[in-house]
Design a protein around this motif. Structure first.
Motif, PDB file in Angstrom:
ATOM      1  N   LYS A 168     -62.350  16.174  21.195  1.00  0.00           N
ATOM      2  CA  LYS A 168     -62.567  15.367  22.241  1.00  0.00           C
ATOM      3  C   LYS A 168     -61.210  15.118  22.985  1.00  0.00           C
ATOM      4  CE  LYS A 168     -66.725  15.365  20.598  1.00  0.00           C
ATOM      5  NZ  LYS A 168     -66.511  16.274  19.543  1.00  0.00           N
ATOM      6  N   LEU A 169     -60.158  15.178  22.527  1.00  0.00           N
ATOM      7  CA  LEU A 169     -58.891  15.032  23.319  1.00  0.00           C
ATOM      8  C   LEU A 169     -58.918  16.203  24.672  1.00  0.00           C
ATOM      9  CD1 LEU A 169     -56.224  14.519  20.428  1.00  0.00           C
ATOM     10  CD2 LEU A 169     -57.354  12.775  22.120  1.00  0.00           C
ATOM     11  N   PHE A 170     -59.442  17.255  24.209  1.00  0.00           N
ATOM     12  CA  PHE A 170     -59.735  18.345  25.270  1.00  0.00           C
ATOM     13  C   PHE A 170     -60.073  17.671  26.638  1.00  0.00           C
ATOM     14  CE2 PHE A 170     -62.275  21.247  27.583  1.00  0.00           C
ATOM     15  CZ  PHE A 170     -61.181  22.145  27.980  1.00  0.00           C
ATOM     16  N   TYR A 171     -61.265  16.823  26.697  1.00  0.00           N
ATOM     17  CA  TYR A 171     -61.549  16.336  27.668  1.00  0.00           C
ATOM     18  C   TYR A 171     -60.309  15.313  28.432  1.00  0.00           C
ATOM     19  CZ  TYR A 171     -66.142  17.913  26.204  1.00  0.00           C
ATOM     20  OH  TYR A 171     -67.209  18.866  25.623  1.00  0.00           O
ATOM     21  N   PHE A 172     -59.836  14.579  27.814  1.00  0.00           N
ATOM     22  CA  PHE A 172     -58.870  13.698  28.359  1.00  0.00           C
ATOM     23  C   PHE A 172     -57.822  14.576  28.798  1.00  0.00           C
ATOM     24  CE2 PHE A 172     -60.765  10.862  24.950  1.00  0.00           C
ATOM     25  CZ  PHE A 172     -61.062   9.917  25.648  1.00  0.00           C
ATOM     26  N   VAL A 173     -57.275  15.761  28.271  1.00  0.00           N
ATOM     27  CA  VAL A 173     -56.201  16.598  28.716  1.00  0.00           C
ATOM     28  C   VAL A 173     -56.707  16.983  30.308  1.00  0.00           C
ATOM     29  CG1 VAL A 173     -54.899  18.815  28.417  1.00  0.00           C
ATOM     30  CG2 VAL A 173     -55.417  17.084  26.535  1.00  0.00           C
ATOM     31  N   MET A 174     -57.943  17.430  30.045  1.00  0.00           N
ATOM     32  CA  MET A 174     -58.578  18.139  31.297  1.00  0.00           C
ATOM     33  C   MET A 174     -58.526  16.848  32.429  1.00  0.00           C
ATOM     34  SD  MET A 174     -59.342  21.218  31.094  1.00  0.00           S
ATOM     35  CE  MET A 174     -60.627  21.422  32.553  1.00  0.00           C
ATOM     36  N   LEU A 175     -58.967  15.819  32.119  1.00  0.00           N
ATOM     37  CA  LEU A 175     -58.703  14.578  33.310  1.00  0.00           C
ATOM     38  C   LEU A 175     -57.391  14.442  33.730  1.00  0.00           C
ATOM     39  CD1 LEU A 175     -61.351  12.251  31.511  1.00  0.00           C
ATOM     40  CD2 LEU A 175     -61.880  13.599  33.689  1.00  0.00           C
ATOM     41  N   VAL A 176     -56.342  14.544  32.813  1.00  0.00           N
ATOM     42  CA  VAL A 176     -54.968  14.333  33.366  1.00  0.00           C
ATOM     43  C   VAL A 176     -54.590  15.319  34.158  1.00  0.00           C
ATOM     44  CG1 VAL A 176     -52.688  14.232  32.493  1.00  0.00           C
ATOM     45  CG2 VAL A 176     -54.418  12.786  31.354  1.00  0.00           C
ATOM     46  N   CYS A 177     -54.839  16.517  33.745  1.00  0.00           N
ATOM     47  CA  CYS A 177     -54.230  17.688  34.451  1.00  0.00           C
ATOM     48  C   CYS A 177     -55.257  17.834  35.704  1.00  0.00           C
ATOM     49  CB  CYS A 177     -54.446  18.901  33.688  1.00  0.00           C
ATOM     50  SG  CYS A 177     -53.740  19.088  32.034  1.00  0.00           S
ATOM     51  N   ILE A 178     -56.409  17.673  35.931  1.00  0.00           N
ATOM     52  CA  ILE A 178     -56.929  17.731  37.060  1.00  0.00           C
ATOM     53  C   ILE A 178     -56.481  16.719  38.214  1.00  0.00           C
ATOM     54  CG2 ILE A 178     -59.171  17.246  38.272  1.00  0.00           C
ATOM     55  CD1 ILE A 178     -60.591  18.152  35.652  1.00  0.00           C
ATOM     56  N   THR A 179     -56.201  15.489  37.414  1.00  0.00           N
ATOM     57  CA  THR A 179     -55.708  14.205  38.292  1.00  0.00           C
ATOM     58  C   THR A 179     -54.254  14.630  38.773  1.00  0.00           C
ATOM     59  OG1 THR A 179     -56.901  12.865  37.194  1.00  0.00           O
ATOM     60  CG2 THR A 179     -55.053  12.137  38.478  1.00  0.00           C
ATOM     61  N   LEU A 180     -53.328  15.261  38.101  1.00  0.00           N
ATOM     62  CA  LEU A 180     -52.075  15.592  38.216  1.00  0.00           C
ATOM     63  C   LEU A 180     -51.818  16.880  39.276  1.00  0.00           C
ATOM     64  CD1 LEU A 180     -50.217  14.359  35.014  1.00  0.00           C
ATOM     65  CD2 LEU A 180     -50.524  13.194  37.281  1.00  0.00           C
ATOM     66  N   PHE A 181     -52.569  17.999  38.750  1.00  0.00           N
ATOM     67  CA  PHE A 181     -52.323  19.168  39.242  1.00  0.00           C
ATOM     68  C   PHE A 181     -53.459  19.654  40.136  1.00  0.00           C
ATOM     69  CE2 PHE A 181     -50.477  19.149  34.874  1.00  0.00           C
ATOM     70  CZ  PHE A 181     -49.103  19.064  35.282  1.00  0.00           C
ATOM     71  N   ALA A 182     -54.401  19.228  40.274  1.00  0.00           N
ATOM     72  CA  ALA A 182     -55.452  19.783  41.144  1.00  0.00           C
ATOM     73  C   ALA A 182     -55.010  20.149  42.711  1.00  0.00           C
ATOM     74  CB  ALA A 182     -56.727  18.922  40.931  1.00  0.00           C
ATOM     75  N   SER A 183     -54.296  18.809  43.300  1.00  0.00           N
ATOM     76  CA  SER A 183     -53.931  19.174  44.650  1.00  0.00           C
ATOM     77  C   SER A 183     -52.802  20.173  44.703  1.00  0.00           C
ATOM     78  CB  SER A 183     -53.368  17.649  44.925  1.00  0.00           C
ATOM     79  OG  SER A 183     -54.509  16.718  45.044  1.00  0.00           O
ATOM     80  N   SER A 184     -51.746  20.155  43.793  1.00  0.00           N
ATOM     81  CA  SER A 184     -50.733  20.898  43.850  1.00  0.00           C
ATOM     82  C   SER A 184     -50.719  22.392  43.524  1.00  0.00           C
ATOM     83  CB  SER A 184     -49.269  20.441  43.305  1.00  0.00           C
ATOM     84  OG  SER A 184     -49.773  19.885  41.824  1.00  0.00           O
ATOM     85  N   LEU A 185     -51.376  22.646  42.370  1.00  0.00           N
ATOM     86  CA  LEU A 185     -51.898  23.809  41.653  1.00  0.00           C
ATOM     87  C   LEU A 185     -53.207  24.421  41.867  1.00  0.00           C
ATOM     88  CD1 LEU A 185     -49.570  23.480  38.157  1.00  0.00           C
ATOM     89  CD2 LEU A 185     -48.796  24.296  40.504  1.00  0.00           C
ATOM     90  N   GLY A 186     -54.030  23.659  42.239  1.00  0.00           N
ATOM     91  CA  GLY A 186     -55.202  24.001  42.580  1.00  0.00           C
ATOM     92  C   GLY A 186     -56.179  24.620  41.299  1.00  0.00           C
ATOM     93  N   ILE A 187     -56.892  25.495  41.395  1.00  0.00           N
ATOM     94  CA  ILE A 187     -57.531  26.068  40.192  1.00  0.00           C
ATOM     95  C   ILE A 187     -56.743  26.208  38.910  1.00  0.00           C
ATOM     96  CG2 ILE A 187     -57.674  28.247  40.760  1.00  0.00           C
ATOM     97  CD1 ILE A 187     -60.629  25.990  39.174  1.00  0.00           C
ATOM     98  N   SER A 188     -55.239  26.834  39.087  1.00  0.00           N
ATOM     99  CA  SER A 188     -54.502  27.057  38.067  1.00  0.00           C
ATOM    100  C   SER A 188     -54.385  25.829  37.367  1.00  0.00           C
ATOM    101  CB  SER A 188     -53.185  27.767  38.830  1.00  0.00           C
ATOM    102  OG  SER A 188     -53.524  28.985  38.931  1.00  0.00           O
ATOM    103  N   GLY A 189     -54.030  24.570  37.920  1.00  0.00           N
ATOM    104  CA  GLY A 189     -53.759  23.316  37.298  1.00  0.00           C
ATOM    105  C   GLY A 189     -54.842  23.041  36.358  1.00  0.00           C
ATOM    106  N   VAL A 190     -56.097  23.189  36.874  1.00  0.00           N
ATOM    107  CA  VAL A 190     -57.311  22.908  35.913  1.00  0.00           C
ATOM    108  C   VAL A 190     -57.203  23.687  34.910  1.00  0.00           C
ATOM    109  CG1 VAL A 190     -59.832  22.738  35.878  1.00  0.00           C
ATOM    110  CG2 VAL A 190     -58.511  22.190  38.043  1.00  0.00           C
ATOM    111  N   ALA A 191     -56.982  25.147  35.067  1.00  0.00           N
ATOM    112  CA  ALA A 191     -56.906  26.063  33.842  1.00  0.00           C
ATOM    113  C   ALA A 191     -55.742  25.809  32.918  1.00  0.00           C
ATOM    114  CB  ALA A 191     -56.468  27.363  34.454  1.00  0.00           C
ATOM    115  N   LEU A 192     -54.788  25.160  33.369  1.00  0.00           N
ATOM    116  CA  LEU A 192     -53.537  24.850  32.518  1.00  0.00           C
ATOM    117  C   LEU A 192     -54.015  23.825  31.589  1.00  0.00           C
ATOM    118  CD1 LEU A 192     -50.449  25.013  32.037  1.00  0.00           C
ATOM    119  CD2 LEU A 192     -50.129  23.128  33.691  1.00  0.00           C
ATOM    120  N   GLY A 193     -54.989  22.895  32.008  1.00  0.00           N
ATOM    121  CA  GLY A 193     -55.534  21.902  31.089  1.00  0.00           C
ATOM    122  C   GLY A 193     -56.407  22.556  30.080  1.00  0.00           C
ATOM    123  N   TRP A 194     -56.944  23.677  30.109  1.00  0.00           N
ATOM    124  CA  TRP A 194     -57.562  24.463  28.919  1.00  0.00           C
ATOM    125  C   TRP A 194     -56.603  24.767  28.015  1.00  0.00           C
ATOM    126  CZ3 TRP A 194     -62.943  26.108  28.371  1.00  0.00           C
ATOM    127  CH2 TRP A 194     -63.764  25.614  29.107  1.00  0.00           C
TER     128      TRP A 194
END
Length: 245
Positions: A168-194
């Motif tokens: 379940k920590l996966f979802y928390f990591v995803m939320l953090v990465c989306i919040t931190l990187f979604a604007s600067s890295l775009g979809i690659s930031g979300v993929a980094l969360g995976w």
């Protein structure tokens, strides 16, 4: 003894139910957060295309290993033969790790072809986004497929808490990465969360088992012959066809 067994079953049911509800809630939170950042855009199209095949491969691996390997490991655990138990588990770990690495390298090299086959209607810009995200996400597959082996060990030893709740920590990591990187890295930031999420889960599940394995330290490659290759192959085909349908 019957009462004790009944309580164990009830606890296991509560644990699985709680884990499932938590997954639904956290997964919904990730989707809402993604929608808040990207809405109905080509970025979301690229994201869903990029994760489609990794999700399929992950589902197949987890299902096949759980149905095939757990009963065999369980038999060895009940018999108290820890050397054979860890020998088969480590042989499966090494095999899956090698196969996963080769598969991921192939997926990265042929990412453009794969994305074109998965979504032939994408425009060039969206396809490029999907390819970049796909190459990041599939690296995480190595950790996720190895995690599938670790989970069979936990289940065979009747240790249900960690394999149910650590992922379940996966979802928390995803939320953090989306919040931190979604604007600067775009979809690659979300993929980094995976990638980060899969790696973190693998490490947290691996550490408690490493000490037990080191104590026994079986000769891993000797147990390669005990791997149920035919059952794994048949199971993989059956689950893949079911998932694809």
């Amino acid at each position: 003894e019957a009462m004790t067994e009944g309580r164990r079953i009830v606890r296991a049911m509560i644990l699985v139910s709680s884990s499932s509800l938590l997954s639904v809630a956290l997964g919904f939170g990730v989707q809402v957060t993604l929608a808040a950042f990207y809405g109905a855009s080509r970025i979301m199209d690229a994201y869903f295309v990029a994760i489609a095949l990794p999700i399929l491969l992950s589902s197949v691996a987890h299902s096949v290993l759980a149905y095939t390997l757990v009963p065999i490991l369980k038999t060895r655990a009940v018999a108290g033969n820890l050397k054979d138990f860890w020998g088969l588990a480590s042989a499966m770990f090494a095999t899956v790790g090698g196969m996963a690495t080769v598969t991921v390298v192939g997926l990265i090299l042929f990412a453009e072809v794969i994305i074109a086959l998965l979504a032939p209607g994408l425009d060039a810009a969206t396809r490029r986004l999907a390819i970049d995200a796909f190459r990041i996400v599939v690296i995480g597959l190595v950790f996720d497929l190895l995690r599938a082996v670790l989970e069979t060990v936990y289940l065979a030893r009747e240790r249900f808490f960690l394999p149910q709740f650590v992922p379940k920590l996966f979802y928390f990591v995803m939320l953090v990465c989306i919040t931190l990187f979604a604007s600067s890295l775009g979809i690659s930031g979300v993929a980094l969360g995976w990638l980060i999420g899969f790696a973190l889960i693998f490490v947290l599940l691996c550490l408690p088992l490493a000490r037990e394995y080191i104590k026994v330290h079986p000769r891993t490659f000797v147990y390669m012959r005990d791997i149920p290759w035919r059952a794994l192959a048949v199971g993989a085909v059956a689950v893949a066809l079911f998932q694809a349908a």
